[in-house]
Structures are given as C-alpha cells and as structure tokens.
Design an enzyme around this catalytic site. Structure first.
Site, PDB file in Angstrom:
ATOM      1  N   SER A   1       0.867  -1.193   0.000  1.00  0.00           N
ATOM      2  CA  SER A   1       0.000   0.000   0.000  1.00  0.00           C
ATOM      3  C   SER A   1       0.893   1.229   0.000  1.00  0.00           C
ATOM      4  CB  SER A   1      -0.866   0.010   1.264  1.00  0.00           C
ATOM      5  OG  SER A   1      -1.482   1.274   1.432  1.00  0.00           O
TER       6      SER A   1
ATOM      7  N   TYR B   1      -1.805  -0.393  10.358  1.00  0.00           N
ATOM      8  CA  TYR B   1      -1.922  -0.894   8.980  1.00  0.00           C
ATOM      9  C   TYR B   1      -0.708  -0.466   8.159  1.00  0.00           C
ATOM     10  CZ  TYR B   1      -3.739  -1.179   4.161  1.00  0.00           C
ATOM     11  OH  TYR B   1      -3.906  -1.434   2.815  1.00  0.00           O
TER      12      TYR B   1
HETATM   13  P1  NAP Z   1     -11.480  -6.000   0.523  1.00  0.00           P
HETATM   14  O1  NAP Z   1     -12.412  -5.509  -0.543  1.00  0.00           O
HETATM   15  O2  NAP Z   1     -11.855  -5.808   1.954  1.00  0.00           O
HETATM   16  O3  NAP Z   1     -11.201  -7.539   0.248  1.00  0.00           O
HETATM   17  C1  NAP Z   1     -10.327  -8.230   1.105  1.00  0.00           C
HETATM   18  C2  NAP Z   1     -10.167  -9.650   0.625  1.00  0.00           C
HETATM   19  O4  NAP Z   1      -9.229 -10.276   1.512  1.00  0.00           O
HETATM   20  C3  NAP Z   1     -11.446 -10.448   0.664  1.00  0.00           C
HETATM   21  O5  NAP Z   1     -11.479 -11.316  -0.454  1.00  0.00           O
HETATM   22  C4  NAP Z   1     -11.304 -11.237   1.971  1.00  0.00           C
HETATM   23  O6  NAP Z   1     -11.963 -12.494   1.966  1.00  0.00           O
HETATM   24  C5  NAP Z   1      -9.811 -11.473   1.991  1.00  0.00           C
HETATM   25  N1  NAP Z   1      -9.304 -11.826   3.318  1.00  0.00           N
HETATM   26  C6  NAP Z   1      -9.315 -11.081   4.445  1.00  0.00           C
HETATM   27  N2  NAP Z   1      -8.759 -11.777   5.459  1.00  0.00           N
HETATM   28  C7  NAP Z   1      -8.399 -12.984   4.946  1.00  0.00           C
HETATM   29  C8  NAP Z   1      -7.792 -14.140   5.463  1.00  0.00           C
HETATM   30  N3  NAP Z   1      -7.452 -14.230   6.767  1.00  0.00           N
HETATM   31  N4  NAP Z   1      -7.551 -15.198   4.634  1.00  0.00           N
HETATM   32  C9  NAP Z   1      -7.907 -15.134   3.317  1.00  0.00           C
HETATM   33  N5  NAP Z   1      -8.516 -14.076   2.769  1.00  0.00           N
HETATM   34  C10 NAP Z   1      -8.740 -13.007   3.569  1.00  0.00           C
HETATM   35  O7  NAP Z   1     -10.042  -5.339   0.356  1.00  0.00           O
HETATM   36  P2  NAP Z   1      -9.312  -4.692  -0.925  1.00  0.00           P
HETATM   37  O8  NAP Z   1      -9.501  -3.241  -0.875  1.00  0.00           O
HETATM   38  O9  NAP Z   1      -9.645  -5.466  -2.136  1.00  0.00           O
HETATM   39  O10 NAP Z   1      -7.790  -4.959  -0.503  1.00  0.00           O
HETATM   40  C11 NAP Z   1      -7.022  -6.022  -1.042  1.00  0.00           C
HETATM   41  C12 NAP Z   1      -5.576  -5.772  -0.676  1.00  0.00           C
HETATM   42  O11 NAP Z   1      -5.166  -4.502  -1.196  1.00  0.00           O
HETATM   43  C13 NAP Z   1      -5.314  -5.732   0.831  1.00  0.00           C
HETATM   44  O12 NAP Z   1      -4.068  -6.316   1.108  1.00  0.00           O
HETATM   45  C14 NAP Z   1      -5.260  -4.223   1.109  1.00  0.00           C
HETATM   46  O13 NAP Z   1      -4.497  -3.934   2.252  1.00  0.00           O
HETATM   47  C15 NAP Z   1      -4.616  -3.721  -0.161  1.00  0.00           C
HETATM   48  N6  NAP Z   1      -4.854  -2.298  -0.404  1.00  0.00           N
HETATM   49  C16 NAP Z   1      -6.113  -1.825  -0.645  1.00  0.00           C
HETATM   50  C17 NAP Z   1      -6.293  -0.462  -0.857  1.00  0.00           C
HETATM   51  C18 NAP Z   1      -7.645   0.148  -1.118  1.00  0.00           C
HETATM   52  O14 NAP Z   1      -7.757   1.404  -1.120  1.00  0.00           O
HETATM   53  N7  NAP Z   1      -8.701  -0.640  -1.348  1.00  0.00           N
HETATM   54  C19 NAP Z   1      -5.195   0.399  -0.831  1.00  0.00           C
HETATM   55  C20 NAP Z   1      -3.932  -0.126  -0.588  1.00  0.00           C
HETATM   56  C21 NAP Z   1      -3.773  -1.470  -0.388  1.00  0.00           C
HETATM   57  P3  NAP Z   1     -13.501 -12.659   2.490  1.00  0.00           P
HETATM   58  O15 NAP Z   1     -14.323 -12.083   1.360  1.00  0.00           O
HETATM   59  O16 NAP Z   1     -13.702 -14.106   2.664  1.00  0.00           O
HETATM   60  O17 NAP Z   1     -13.621 -11.865   3.733  1.00  0.00           O
END
Ligand code: NAP
Length: 248
Positions: A143, A157
């Site tokens: 991130s 985080y």
């Molecule tokens: P999200 O929409 O909340 O989706 C998170 C995903 O991670 C879901 O598929 C969830 O599965 C899965 N997950 C959570 N805990 C888990 C575990 N213990 N084992 C396996 N799967 C798990 O998040 P996102 O925004 O797509 O983020 C994805 C990645 O990008 C993360 O690493 C986040 O830190 C990073 N990121 C996101 C942003 C942003 O602005 N969105 C910015 C920077 C970095 P379930 O559906 O089963 O809960």
C-alpha cells in the site's frame, strides 16, 4: 492442466476479485481464495466460467499456517502454480496508538505480514528451480501507506505494509536467480469495501481531493498492473515497489 495457474489470496472481493476476472481473460486457471465470503467467491467462479474462463474457489484462512499449507496442497492436485498474488489483507481497526492492543496487532500482522510470508514460503518451495520447480511470479499487495504512514488512527496498517515492502526487497535478492520474479504493488485510494471501516465511498471521495489525479482509483486499475507484472512484458522488473495511486 494446460493453463497457467494463478493463486489470488483474498480473491473473493475488491481488488482480488478484479485480478481474478482479468487473469481468467488472460487464460489463467484462477484459484480464488477467501475466508468468509463463500457466496461471493462462488458467484465469481460462475461468472468467470460463463465467460469461458477457468476458475475454482478454495476457502482457507491465510492468517493460519495450517490452512495455508492445506490451500497449497489442494492446488498441487490441480497442477503447477505459476503465479502467487498475495493480496489478502485487512486494515485491522481504527483507533489512536494510545488504544492499540496486542490482540489487534497480532490479528493484523498474522494476515498482512506473517500469513503473506508463509504463502510466499509455500510458493517458493514449489517454484524455485533450485528445488526442482519451474520458476514463477509473485506479486505482494502492499500500500502507499507503507511510504506515507497512511492515515491517522490506522498506523498499525501502514506499519504492516511497510513490512511487506521490506520483505519484497529482501526476497528479490534471495530468489532472483532461482527463476522467481517478485514485486510489490502499492495501491493508493481504491474504491472497495475495505473502506467501510472509515465511512465508505462517501468519505474516500472527499479524500480524493488530496490525490494529484483528483479521484479514487478503480480495483481494475490495480489488477492491470498485477497482470502486467505476471507477464513477459515485465520480464526484467524484479524487486520493484510499484505505486498505483494517482500520484499520491
Ligand atoms: P477488501 O475488498 O476488503 O477484500 C479483502 C479480501 O481479503 C477479501 O477477499 C477477503 O476475503 C480477503 N481476506 C481477508 N482476510 C483474509 C484471510 N485471513 N484469509 C484469506 N482471505 C482473507 O479489500 P481490498 O480493498 O480489495 O484490498 C485487497 C488488498 O489490497 C489488501 O491487502 C489491502 O491492504 C490492499 N490495499 C487496498 C487499498 C484500497 O484502497 N482498497 C489500498 C492499498 C492497499 P472474504 O471475502 O472471505 O472476507
């Protein structure tokens, strides 16, 4: 299995789900890992299959070593993994440092850092040409918070993502000559439900004023970068931390 296999941890929703769709369009057999969202994962598999793609959903909590090991063993039954996208992650709560707890930090680091490293260990054991593998690509989901410190009250985080960056840089030195390319992607403000914790889209649209490009990013825009990193078009890109953040 003639298609290349890509595992996406946390592939059921958000950025991971967009990576899964794009990867299926690029002829990968996609393994969609999830913890709780069984319905979302199964719908995604059906959508991909209805478009002529190939995918399977596998439940496993990627904060737990035994479940990660089971996940990789299940994939061994399908074929040889070409790409690992270590994407699963959480923010881990919103609170000032004065209220941060050990339990909260352990849960956060178990998924964002320790689980990610264990997933990489299992992938390297299978991909390393030194260990009899055929090589592969690894993309770690970091991130921009790793670089900026993130937002107030979510610095736990940011610190977990800074650990991912350091891990990526070191891992690149260790596996660069055993057929494995590893890189990290650092998304900025991307419109997914991870932001429900601090007010959802309404709030992050306001924060977008501080992004040089003036808007929230789309999960598809992160997915495009991940697919490029898995392709031959990026064949000399290794150990890179790539911002997908609209200039933030
Ligand atoms: P999200 O929409 O909340 O989706 C998170 C995903 O991670 C879901 O598929 C969830 O599965 C899965 N997950 C959570 N805990 C888990 C575990 N213990 N084992 C396996 N799967 C798990 O998040 P996102 O925004 O797509 O983020 C994805 C990645 O990008 C993360 O690493 C986040 O830190 C990073 N990121 C996101 C942003 C942003 O602005 N969105 C910015 C920077 C970095 P379930 O559906 O089963 O809960």
């Amino acid at each position: 299995m003639s298609k290349k296999i890509m595992l996406i941890t946390g592939g059921s929703r958000g950025i991971g789900a967009e990576i899964a769709k794009l990867a299926a369009n690029h002829n990968y057999h996609v393994v969609i890992n999830y913890t709780h969202s069984k319905d979302a994962a199964n719908i995604l598999v059906s959508d991909i299959q209805s478009q002529g793609g190939s995918a399977v959903a596998i439940q496993a909590d990627c904060s737990k070593e035994s479940e990660i090991e089971r996940l990789f063993k299940e994939i061994d039954q399908i074929g040889t993994m070409d790409c690992l996208i270590a994407n699963a992650g959480i923010i881990g709560g919103q609170n000032p440092i004065s209220q941060t707890t050990e339990k909260q930090l352990k849960e956060l680091f178990d998924i964002n850092v320790i689980g990610l490293i264990i997933c990489v260990r299992e992938a390297v054991k299978r991909m390393s040409t030194e260990l009899g593998g055929q090589g592969g690509k690894i993309v770690l989901m970091s991130s921009v918070a790793a670089r900026t410190g993130g937002i107030a009250q979510e610095i736990h985080y940011a610190s977990s993502k800074a650990a991912v960056d350091g891990f990526c840089l070191g891992l690149a030195k260790e596996v660069g000559n055993v057929g494995i390319r590893v890189n990290a992607v650092r998304p900025g403000l991307i419109g997914t439900s991870i932001h429900d914790l601090h007010g959802g889209m309404e709030v992050i649209q306001k924060w977008a004023a501080g992004v040089p490009m003036g808007r929230v990013g789309l999960p598809e825009e992160v997915a495009q970068t991940v697919l490029w990193l898995c392709s031959e078009a990026s064949s000399y890109v290794h150990g890179a931390l790539i911002d997908v953040s609209g200039g933030r």
